[in-house]
Enzyme design. Structure first.
Site, short mmCIF file in Angstrom:
data_model
loop_
_atom_site.label_atom_id
_atom_site.label_comp_id
_atom_site.label_asym_id
_atom_site.label_seq_id
_atom_site.Cartn_x
_atom_site.Cartn_y
_atom_site.Cartn_z
N THR A 99 0.83 -1.58 0.09
CA THR A 99 -0.08 0.20 -0.36
C THR A 99 0.76 1.29 -0.34
OG1 THR A 99 -1.60 -0.67 1.33
CG2 THR A 99 -1.53 1.62 1.01
N VAL A 124 -3.32 -5.24 -1.26
CA VAL A 124 -4.58 -6.81 -0.81
C VAL A 124 -5.30 -5.81 0.44
CG1 VAL A 124 -4.24 -8.76 0.76
CG2 VAL A 124 -2.42 -8.16 -1.13
N VAL A 173 -7.97 2.50 -4.44
CA VAL A 173 -8.77 1.72 -4.52
C VAL A 173 -8.81 1.60 -3.23
CG1 VAL A 173 -10.25 0.05 -4.24
CG2 VAL A 173 -10.02 1.50 -6.26
N LYS A 174 -7.11 1.29 -2.87
CA LYS A 174 -6.84 0.60 -1.50
C LYS A 174 -6.16 1.53 -0.41
CE LYS A 174 -5.38 -2.01 1.62
NZ LYS A 174 -4.10 -2.44 1.67
N LEU A 175 -6.58 3.23 -0.80
CA LEU A 175 -6.31 4.07 0.04
C LEU A 175 -7.41 4.56 0.74
CD1 LEU A 175 -3.44 6.41 -0.68
CD2 LEU A 175 -3.40 5.04 0.68
#
Length: 299
Positions: A99, A124, A173-175
């Site tokens: 990330t 992930v 998106v992950k943040l």
């Protein structure tokens, strides 16, 4: 696109990286690993992995997965002077599961492309326990034809793999996911501390909450830890602060107001200031209890 992939390298054997690499080993892939602290590779060698002494040696593999903590770590291990791309022999594909910022990801992608190496950003969702159980979710971005090649590997690592776009969309998106996680934990900490200070046992309140439409798999899974006030790290406060730093910077760049996330950012800082830097993100409850003058350890 036809790209033959026979061997797998894995760079970064922390809690998450180890759990993910073992899933590939158990699926029958020949995996070779590297980690800065070599002793941490022991669970992987026990599972059948090979170990190399230097990062460039991993470049002998067709596909190399990376799982590190920060943007600077990613740049160092891939495009640094002793990184994956530092010698003539290079992998065909690099998949980064960290990330990190979109800016660092874009830089690494550009340098990889210049070296003739395809790059997929695939952070992930899920801690090491979730990954080990096959419950992780992966969001990926990069050229669609390369994603299609690596998708079977991603679906070995987790239950869901989704393509988000050609560039760094997966990073945002992950943040956004981790911003929501922090806001959710803070909200849980606040209502739980209110109920407990008013005389409701923490376990009873959470049992009720988990039975309502507001319950979630995450809260149910973490309820025993919250009841026991167990702050053994699955995802540390320091890492959560790093993701809030990145997420709020992305929001500023996009001119998106995030008042709730901004407040939680300060609560994260407060928890770290109270000594919880290396503890689990449930330390948001510990900080909330301190502010509420609530002795949670006597629950």
């Amino acid at each position: 696109m036809t790209i033959e992939l026979k061997t797998v390298g894995w760079l970064g054997c922390g809690r998450m990286g180890t759990a993910a690499a073992i899933r590939l080993i158990n699926a029958g892939h020949p995996v070779t690993v590297w980690n800065r602290t070599k002793s941490k590779t022991a669970p992987l060698t026990d599972a059948g992995a090979g170990v190399v002494d230097t990062i460039p040696e991993l470049a002998d593999n067709d596909i190399v997965f990376v799982c590190v903590s920060t943007s600077s770590d990613l740049e160092e291990v891939v495009i640094g002077p002793n990184g994956l791309l530092s010698r003539d022999r290079k992998p065909k594909i690099v998949v980064d599961c960290s990330t990190v910022s979109a800016e660092s990801s874009a830089l690494v992608r550009q340098r990889a492309s210049e070296a003739g190496v395809a790059f997929i950003a695939s952070p992930v969702s899920g801690n090491a326990h979730v990954v080990a159980e096959g419950g992780a979710c992966l969001i990926a971005s990069g050229p669609r034809e390369i994603y299609d090649v690596v998708e079977p590997y991603l679906k070995t690592l987790g239950k869901v793999a989704v393509w988000a776009g050609e560039q760094e969309q997966s990073r945002l998106v992950k943040l956004a996911h981790n911003l929501y996680l922090g806001m959710m934990v803070q909200a849980l900490a606040e209502v739980t501390s209110l109920a407990e200070k008013a005389g409701v046992p923490r376990a009873n309140f959470l049992e009720f909450l988990n039975g309502t439409v507001l319950g979630s798999d995450w809260v149910r899974k973490r309820t025993p830890d919250l009841v026991a006030f167990d702050l053994t790290p699955t995802f540390t406060m320091t890492l959560l602060r790093k993701d809030f730093d990145l997420g709020l910077a992305a929001a500023r760049a996009e001119e998106v107001p995030m008042p709730v996330a901004a407040t939680v950012h300060q609560n994260i800082q407060a928890a770290i200031g109270l000594g919880h830097a290396d503890n689990d993100l449930l330390s948001l409850f510990a900080a909330q209890a301190t502010l509420a003058n609530l002795d949670v350890e006597k629950n």
